[in-house]
Write an enzyme that holds these catalytic residues in place. Structure first.
Site, PDB file in Angstrom:
ATOM      1  N   ASP A 174       0.898  -1.142   0.000  1.00 30.42           N
ATOM      2  CA  ASP A 174       0.000   0.000   0.000  1.00 30.42           C
ATOM      3  C   ASP A 174       0.940   1.196   0.000  1.00 30.42           C
ATOM      4  O   ASP A 174       1.574   1.497   1.018  1.00 30.42           O
ATOM      5  CB  ASP A 174      -0.879   0.010   1.259  1.00 30.42           C
ATOM      6  CG  ASP A 174      -1.841   1.192   1.234  1.00 30.42           C
ATOM      7  OD1 ASP A 174      -1.495   2.233   0.648  1.00 30.42           O
ATOM      8  OD2 ASP A 174      -2.941   1.086   1.802  1.00 30.42           O
ATOM      9  N   HIS A 175       1.079   1.844  -1.160  1.00 29.75           N
ATOM     10  CA  HIS A 175       2.174   2.817  -1.275  1.00 29.75           C
ATOM     11  C   HIS A 175       2.019   3.984  -0.298  1.00 29.75           C
ATOM     12  O   HIS A 175       2.972   4.682  -0.003  1.00 29.75           O
ATOM     13  CB  HIS A 175       2.336   3.306  -2.721  1.00 29.75           C
ATOM     14  CG  HIS A 175       1.259   4.233  -3.162  1.00 29.75           C
ATOM     15  ND1 HIS A 175       0.089   3.788  -3.707  1.00 29.75           N
ATOM     16  CD2 HIS A 175       1.164   5.572  -3.132  1.00 29.75           C
ATOM     17  CE1 HIS A 175      -0.680   4.816  -3.983  1.00 29.75           C
ATOM     18  NE2 HIS A 175      -0.063   5.922  -3.651  1.00 29.75           N
ATOM     19  N   HIS A 190      -5.949   2.743   1.737  1.00 29.28           N
ATOM     20  CA  HIS A 190      -5.100   3.866   2.171  1.00 29.28           C
ATOM     21  C   HIS A 190      -5.626   4.554   3.433  1.00 29.28           C
ATOM     22  O   HIS A 190      -4.888   4.786   4.385  1.00 29.28           O
ATOM     23  CB  HIS A 190      -5.010   4.925   1.070  1.00 29.28           C
ATOM     24  CG  HIS A 190      -4.544   4.393  -0.243  1.00 29.28           C
ATOM     25  ND1 HIS A 190      -3.536   3.462  -0.341  1.00 29.28           N
ATOM     26  CD2 HIS A 190      -4.936   4.655  -1.507  1.00 29.28           C
ATOM     27  CE1 HIS A 190      -3.339   3.177  -1.614  1.00 29.28           C
ATOM     28  NE2 HIS A 190      -4.173   3.887  -2.336  1.00 29.28           N
TER      29      HIS A 190
END
Ligand code: NAD
Length: 483
Positions: free
Chosen positions: A177-178, A240
């Site tokens: 999950d960047h 996110h």
């Protein structure tokens, strides 16, 4: 301040989907920048694997073009690029076919870290994992990296976890999950657990509520087809925003070890209350000066997918009992901003008289733009005329605070890939976390689908539908302005 780059051990990294958009825009440029910074050893091997019929030289040109397009000009160093390209190889492989695997096996070195980045659609995770094992390419020391979306509901996420578990142990799986690779997101932990100042106040006794906003100015553009099947809830909230919520609300882990941190995050997700229909507002942007409506861009005139969502949630535990948490995200909004605001309660009594009121402090952690922190405090208005109070910001931009070191802050993908090589899973989601997040999300989506809920229209450049303002208004609160 001196920035420290700690080189990683040498590695063989295979990027399945090495010719795709993500590889071109993020993974390959990110690897080059880490190489330039001296973090990647010169004998590392980076192997592109996809269906296109490139040879090594052809793929090196592809990589060189992606660096030219997506790396800042100031970092495009001719010598470094040509050294970096020596690390690059390519093997044509169809994930569903038989060819190419022996060639890939030959490129893998013994006693070297092996990482496989699956930058491909989730339907290929199973076939790739299976073939990596069948051809003896994956071993106990290998790591596998998978991209979002990790499922579209609990059932599909469990199925993906099961497919990966057939070939890899959980400690080998890195679900990206960047958002977790962003410097400021990690700073959430540093601020909370590296300072004594905040933690004693970090609970429902002192915090009135928390707002998390991720606002974008862009619409769905060319991603309309994909986005329409997901909507803001699946695209942003389930992953996110859930991660941000976990980091802001979790109990202090006993150490900064992967499982200690992830155990605490999981407890937050599991303690989230179900969200009732009156606690959600969904929206869809209308046509505006800068672009077509959502439905036109998504090429679906009957679309019920949301490009905006605001919701109120609550964590049922001792720390947060009674403190609402408001989440809001959307496209085509007034400004591009991601922030977490911790809104403290008013002081219990004003010694300055009722006319001066009582003002709660607000701590804002800005993820973008201009990453930093802002604490709103009350001071005396300067000059004669008695004790008049005003609110002023104590503002810190990380870029300013860090000076030149701020320029060296790695992009989220750069950091996360280096963590994969180091074997550090702290910033990656564990399988049970993803499943718990879907278990909370599924009933919310099912409920609005059951009642055939239609998103409320909103004007592009606004803060979303009016009803979203009402969501807080009813509670006697206000959203922070999106600007
Ligand atoms: P893309 O369509 O641009 O690229 C897909 C890649 O997979 C190509 O290299 C293609 O050759 C390869 N591929 C497809 N079928 C194959 C097969 N049978 N065998 C071998 N290779 C095959 O997709 P993308 O945008 O690069 O996204 C890749 C993954 O990353 C997707 O799961 C996507 O959801 C995810 N993701 C992408 C982004 C982004 O910004 N592009 C962001 C987050 C997550």
């Amino acid at each position: 301040m001196v920035s420290r780059v700690i080189p990683v051990d040498t590695f063989d990294l295979v990027i399945f989907g090495g010719t795709g958009d993500l590889a071109r825009r993020k993974i390959l440029p990110g690897l080059y920048v880490r190489f330039l910074a001296g973090q990647i050893p010169e004998d590392a091997r980076i192997v592109g694997a996809a269906r296109s019929e490139f040879d090594d030289d052809g793929y090196r040109s592809f990589v060189s073009e992606s660096i030219a397009e997506f790396v800042a000009k100031s970092k495009q160093d001719k010598t470094a690029i040509s050294e970096f390209l020596k690390c690059i190889h390519y093997v044509p492989i169809d994930a569903l076919g038989k060819g190419g695997w022996p060639d890939l096996a030959k490129l893998m070195r013994l006693d070297t870290i092996r990482a496989f980045y699956l930058s491909v659609g989730p339907r290929l995770f199973g076939p790739l994992a299976e073939r990596l094992h069948a051809h003896g390419i994956a071993n106990d020391k290998s790591r596998i990296v998978v991209e979002k979306p990790f499922g579209r509901d609990l059932k599909s996420a469990c199925a993906l976890n099961a497919v990966l578990a057939e070939s890899f142990e959980e400690h080998q799986i890195y679900r990206i999950d960047h958002y977790l690779g962003k410097e400021t997101v990690q700073n959430l932990m540093a601020v909370r657990f590296g300072n004594i100042l905040f933690e004693p106040l970090w609970n429902s006794q002192y915090v009135d509520h928390i707002q998390i906003t991720v606002a974008e100015t862009v619409g769905v553009g060319g991603r309309g087809g994909y986005y329409d099947k997901s909507g803001a809830m699946r695209d942003m909230v389930q992953n996110h925003m859930m991660q941000l919520l976990c980091l802001i609300a979790m109990e202090p882990p006993s150490t900064f070890e992967p499982d200690a941190v992830r155990d605490e995050k999981l407890k937050v997700i599991r303690a989230l209350d179900p969200v009732e229909s009156h606690e959600i507002v969904r929206g869809q942007y209308l046509e505006g000066e800068n672009g077509a409506s959502y439905q036109i861009e998504a090429e679906n005139p009957d679309s019920h997918a949301e490009s905006f969502i605001a919701l109120r949630t609550h964590i049922s535990n001792w720390r947060w009992n009674g403190t609402p948490i408001y989440l809001r995200t959307g496209k085509r909004l007034r400004a591009r901003v991601s922030e977490i605001a911790v809104v403290f309660k008013d002081p219990p009594h004003s010694i300055f008289g009722p006319q001066e009121g009582r003002r709660g402090n607000v701590l804002v952690i800005r993820l973008q733009p201009d990453e930093g922190m802002n604490l709103r405090v009350t001071i005396k208005e300067p000059g004669p005329g008695g004790m008049r109070l005003i609110e002023v910001p104590l503002d810190m931009s990380f870029a300013e605070a860090l000076g030149n070191d701020g320029d060296d802050i790695p992009d989220a993908y750069e950091r996360l890939i280096m963590d994969v090589i180091r074997g550090n899973q702290t910033l990656f989601m564990r399988g049970d976390e993803v499943e718990a997040a879907w278990a909370w999300t599924d009933p919310i989506i099912a409920a609005w689908e059951d009642r055939h809920d239609k998103p409320k229209p909103y004007d592009p450049g606004s803060s979303g539908p009016e009803d979203s303002l009402m969501l807080l208004h009813r509670d006697g609160r206000r959203w922070r302005e999106i600007r």
